[in-house]
Design an enzyme around this catalytic site. Structure first.
Site, PDB file in Angstrom:
ATOM      1  N   ASP A  51       0.817  -1.219   0.000  1.00  0.00           N
ATOM      2  CA  ASP A  51       0.000   0.000   0.000  1.00  0.00           C
ATOM      3  C   ASP A  51       0.854   1.275   0.000  1.00  0.00           C
ATOM      4  OD1 ASP A  51      -1.653  -2.153   0.668  1.00  0.00           O
ATOM      5  OD2 ASP A  51      -2.966  -0.922   1.921  1.00  0.00           O
ATOM      6  N   HIS A  53      -1.090   4.575  -0.482  1.00  0.00           N
ATOM      7  CA  HIS A  53      -2.088   5.465   0.121  1.00  0.00           C
ATOM      8  C   HIS A  53      -1.770   6.948   0.027  1.00  0.00           C
ATOM      9  CE1 HIS A  53      -5.082   2.682   1.457  1.00  0.00           C
ATOM     10  NE2 HIS A  53      -4.218   1.939   2.116  1.00  0.00           N
ATOM     11  N   ASP A  79      -3.994  -0.115  -3.606  1.00  0.00           N
ATOM     12  CA  ASP A  79      -4.136   0.927  -2.590  1.00  0.00           C
ATOM     13  C   ASP A  79      -3.139   2.061  -2.816  1.00  0.00           C
ATOM     14  OD1 ASP A  79      -6.221  -0.545  -1.630  1.00  0.00           O
ATOM     15  OD2 ASP A  79      -5.555  -0.569   0.454  1.00  0.00           O
ATOM     16  N   ASP A  82      -6.209   7.281  -1.348  1.00  0.00           N
ATOM     17  CA  ASP A  82      -6.916   7.432  -0.065  1.00  0.00           C
ATOM     18  C   ASP A  82      -5.961   7.612   1.118  1.00  0.00           C
ATOM     19  OD1 ASP A  82      -9.493   7.427  -0.974  1.00  0.00           O
ATOM     20  OD2 ASP A  82      -9.876   5.304  -0.565  1.00  0.00           O
ATOM     21  N   ARG A  83      -6.473   8.277   2.129  1.00  0.00           N
ATOM     22  CA  ARG A  83      -5.801   8.520   3.403  1.00  0.00           C
ATOM     23  C   ARG A  83      -4.701   9.570   3.335  1.00  0.00           C
ATOM     24  NH1 ARG A  83      -7.432   4.974   7.241  1.00  0.00           N
ATOM     25  NH2 ARG A  83      -7.133   6.844   8.489  1.00  0.00           N
ATOM     26  N   ASN A 111      -8.361  -2.731  -2.666  1.00  0.00           N
ATOM     27  CA  ASN A 111      -9.759  -2.469  -2.306  1.00  0.00           C
ATOM     28  C   ASN A 111     -10.082  -0.976  -2.283  1.00  0.00           C
ATOM     29  OD1 ASN A 111      -8.073  -2.465   0.113  1.00  0.00           O
ATOM     30  ND2 ASN A 111      -9.974  -2.150   1.248  1.00  0.00           N
ATOM     31  N   HIS A 112      -9.057  -0.131  -2.210  1.00  0.00           N
ATOM     32  CA  HIS A 112      -9.329   1.314  -2.245  1.00  0.00           C
ATOM     33  C   HIS A 112      -9.477   1.853  -3.668  1.00  0.00           C
ATOM     34  CE1 HIS A 112      -9.181   2.857   1.928  1.00  0.00           C
ATOM     35  NE2 HIS A 112      -8.666   1.662   2.138  1.00  0.00           N
ATOM     36  N   HIS A 168      -3.792  -8.222  -3.756  1.00  0.00           N
ATOM     37  CA  HIS A 168      -3.834  -7.167  -2.735  1.00  0.00           C
ATOM     38  C   HIS A 168      -4.229  -7.701  -1.360  1.00  0.00           C
ATOM     39  CE1 HIS A 168      -4.228  -3.313  -0.812  1.00  0.00           C
ATOM     40  NE2 HIS A 168      -5.428  -3.657  -0.388  1.00  0.00           N
ATOM     41  N   ARG A 216     -13.630  -6.644   8.734  1.00  0.00           N
ATOM     42  CA  ARG A 216     -13.749  -5.502   7.821  1.00  0.00           C
ATOM     43  C   ARG A 216     -15.122  -5.430   7.164  1.00  0.00           C
ATOM     44  NH1 ARG A 216      -8.268  -3.688   6.251  1.00  0.00           N
ATOM     45  NH2 ARG A 216      -6.813  -5.354   6.679  1.00  0.00           N
ATOM     46  N   HIS A 243      -2.327  -4.837   2.009  1.00  0.00           N
ATOM     47  CA  HIS A 243      -3.644  -4.667   2.626  1.00  0.00           C
ATOM     48  C   HIS A 243      -3.639  -4.416   4.128  1.00  0.00           C
ATOM     49  CE1 HIS A 243      -7.953  -4.768   2.561  1.00  0.00           C
ATOM     50  NE2 HIS A 243      -8.112  -5.974   3.043  1.00  0.00           N
TER      51      HIS A 243
END
Lengths: 311, 355
Positions: A51, A53, A79, A82-83, A111-112, A168, A216, A243
């Site tokens: 990731d 991010h 990923d 995001d974040r 998944n993002h 992932h 989750r 992940h």
């Protein structure tokens, strides 16, 4: 005509990239991605990253340590967004490298990379803030739908050691052989359940006897038995996935048959963790390179941090 | 004492309140008094300064930007676990003629209204900075329901609230009613400027529970320990419940110190008492308080909340931050210490126990 070098340069400096250039970039990369199978076949040696991010400065640190493409061949396990505060720049930089060096840079879906998740965890808001409309976010989401679901790393020798399966999240109870993944129609928003969802959402868990519900709310938890069965059936020596935040940057479990790689140091500018990338050589030897966050970028960013602690 | 620093610490009350506000909105916790408190704060906080523009702007953004699921869950377990301990304390002593809860650094907490309406033998005390106290007093006095819960009778025709900075400065800073005492106390001066008699109406001889949520962590270790010692020395049957961050032995605490210092918040205790064990020794060795229970918030979440409730919480919103919340919860703890002839034994389990 798109000036890739200029865009790469601008993105690294977080300069504004015109909306039309982004559209063009996204359409170009879709043409490349559409030709790629659900599970990409990649030769060793390769450097696998977890990731990112949106932590652009940390991605640049990673490149400066493990060498910029095309010198090193990369697989990113999803990923990208995001974040962090630079999701757009991070994603654009990876897209630029993909277009420039399609056989040296590989991207699979996390998944993002989803419309639904990016509206909760920052990428949508970031695009809106930087462009005043959701167009750029929409172009990127179109690209998400074309990303491959996994990769199979091989040294080209037949039989013997077996290769490395990369994804992932993890395994799915609906999938026993890698071949089954090839039949998924991946060009869609990440579904809430089913094998495509599981590949992007599942987590390994030590000391569980069988498949279990994931906290989750999507994907499954799987244990050593499921992992060993999958490796045996598919003649693998390793499953590499991302992940999950691991404080040391990487973590091998199940007697070394599965590894989690995490490439976002000091995740969310808060977690204080180390990051890593994994290089697999022609003999399937694993070398981990660990790195920390660049402190100077964090201090600037933390001024606009929302309430991320309990005070 | 640095006025600017104090102001920053007061501002953490907005963080705490806005976190609870969104946890209520998302149905994690129930709080019928939340909107009264938030509306009141939005209206009155700008009058506490002659430059109110930035206050209004910060307030607006605090209550307009929803919290991420991980923060909502952390706020849930923080609020819920403290409520559980308070409830048991009040239930144990419900036959006593009187019982006291003392909230230090109370801020905009709505807990007094919840528990005062349930327990008629309860006397509630709230101490905080003078600005926070004035705002809370005004919010209570302008609201019929809250005034009635604290049994306020406007016998002397006092000013109910304020509508500009000058009025705020003149506004009386104490509220004493038959069951509720709200006054400005600088906690760092307990035992120095204030003795036990300065804490009006507080009875040192009846069962008392002191609550401190993220308050001692902002003080120097010596000041924080002086606060605990003051209550230990002066109250004869008492217990203190603290919710505090702990730095840990990983890098989380160092990053937290650095991040919060950019907002001007310092946390002198965070690395000083950075583990459950260090907190344990702080009480048993430094403060000589033997009866002690400590747990981190992961332990609390996993052991205090039953399956149905946990299931309910898990389905309120989608959560991708599983590892993060475990990491956050590991760096916050509950400490329950007691002394005198109190014999308070909550049914909830703790990690470290000493009797």
């Amino acid at each position: 005509m798109l000036d890739l070098d200029k865009i790469i340069d601008d993105v690294k400096k977080c300069n504004h990239v015109p909306e039309n250039d982004i559209l063009e970039l996204c359409l170009l990369v879709q043409e490349i991605l559409i030709e790629e199978p659900n599970i990409q076949l990649i030769d060793t040696p390769i450097t696998v990253c977890g990731d990112i991010h949106g932590q652009l400065h940390d991605l640049l640190t990673l490149f400066s340590i493990a060498k910029y493409p095309p010198e090193t061949k990369y697989l990113f396990l999803g990923d990208f967004v995001d974040r962090g505060f630079y999701s757009l720049e991070t994603f654009l930089l990876l897209l630029c490298y993909k277009i420039r060096y399609p056989d040296r840079v590989f991207l699979i879906r996390g998944n993002h990379e989803s419309r639904q998740i990016t509206t909760v965890y920052g990428f949508y808001d970031e695009c809106l803030r930087k462009y005043g409309s959701a167009n750029v976010w929409r172009y990127c989401c179109e690209v998400f739908d074309y990303l491959a679901l996994g990769a199979y790393i091989t040294n080209g020798s037949s039989g013997g050691d077996g290769g490395v399966f990369c994804v992932h999240g993890g395994l799915s109870p609906d999938i026993t052989s890698i071949d089954q993944i090839k039949y998924i129609d991946r060009k869609q928003e990440v579904p809430h359940e089913g094998s495509m969802c599981d590949l992007l959402w599942s987590d390994p868990e030590e000391n569980i006897p069988a498949w279990a519900v994931s906290p989750r709310g999507a994907g499954f938890l799987f244990g050593q038995n499921e992992t060993e069965r999958f490796c045996y059936k598919n003649n693998l020596n390793l499953i590499a996935r991302a992940h999950q935040l691991v404080m040391e940057g990487y973590k091998e479990v199940f007697d070394g048959s599965l590894v989690t790689v995490w490439s976002a140091p000091n995740y969310c500018y808060r977690c204080g963790n180390i990051a890593a990338c994994l290089t697999i050589d022609d003999d399937y030897n694993r070398t981990y390179q660990v790195f920390e966050s660049d402190d100077s970028s964090m201090v600037v960013q933390s001024k606009i941090l929302p309430n991320d602690y309990f005070l | 004492m640095n006025a600017r620093k104090d102001k920053v610490i007061r501002s953490t009350d907005v963080d705490a309140l806005s976190s609870r506000y969104f946890a209520v909105k998302k149905d994690y916790i129930d709080d019928p008094y939340m909107d009264i408190m938030v509306d009141g704060l939005k209206e009155l906080l700008p009058f506490t300064s002659n430059i109110n523009f930035s206050i209004s702007r910060n307030l607006k953004s605090a209550f307009e930007t929803p919290k991420l699921p991980a923060i909502n869950r952390g706020t849930y377990i923080r609020t819920k676990s403290i409520d559980l301990v308070v409830e048991q304390f009040l239930r144990k002593f419900k036959e006593e003629p009187e019982v006291q809860v003392v909230s230090i650094g109370a801020g905009s907490d709505t807990r007094p209204f919840k528990f005062l309406s349930l327990y008629s033998n309860l006397k509630y005390f709230e101490y905080d900075f003078v600005e926070s106290v004035k705002i809370k007093k005004a919010i209570i006095l302008r609201n019929k329901e809250l005034s009635s819960i604290v049994k306020f009778q406007n016998l002397n025709d006092v000013e109910k609230d304020f509508s500009n900075y000058q009025e705020f400065l003149r506004y009386d800073e104490n509220l004493f009613t038959p069951n509720y005492n709200l006054c400005p106390i600088d906690l760092r001066l307990l035992g120095d400027k204030y003795n036990i008699n300065s804490l009006q109406n507080l009875n040192p001889n009846i069962p008392t529970l002191i609550l401190g949520e993220c308050v001692l962590c902002y003080m120097e270790p010596a000041d924080a320990n002086q606060v605990i010692k003051f209550f230990h020395d002066n109250l004869n049957k008492s217990s203190i419940l603290l919710y505090e961050p702990i730095g840990g032995d990983d890098n989380f605490g160092n990053v937290m110190v650095k991040n919060l210092s950019s907002r001007g918040i310092s946390l002198p205790n965070l690395m000083h008492y950075n583990t459950l064990e260090k907190q344990f020794e702080r009480f048993t060795k430094e403060l000589k308080i033997e009866n002690l229970q400590i747990a981190d918030m992961n332990f609390v979440l996993n052991n205090w909340i039953d399956g149905d409730e946990l299931n309910r919480i898990n389905h309120l919103e989608f959560l991708d931050e599983v590892e993060e919340i475990v990491l956050m919860n590991k760096h916050y703890c509950l400490i329950l210490a007691q002394w005198g002839d109190l014999n308070f034994k909550p049914i909830q389990k703790f990690q470290l126990v000493h009797e």
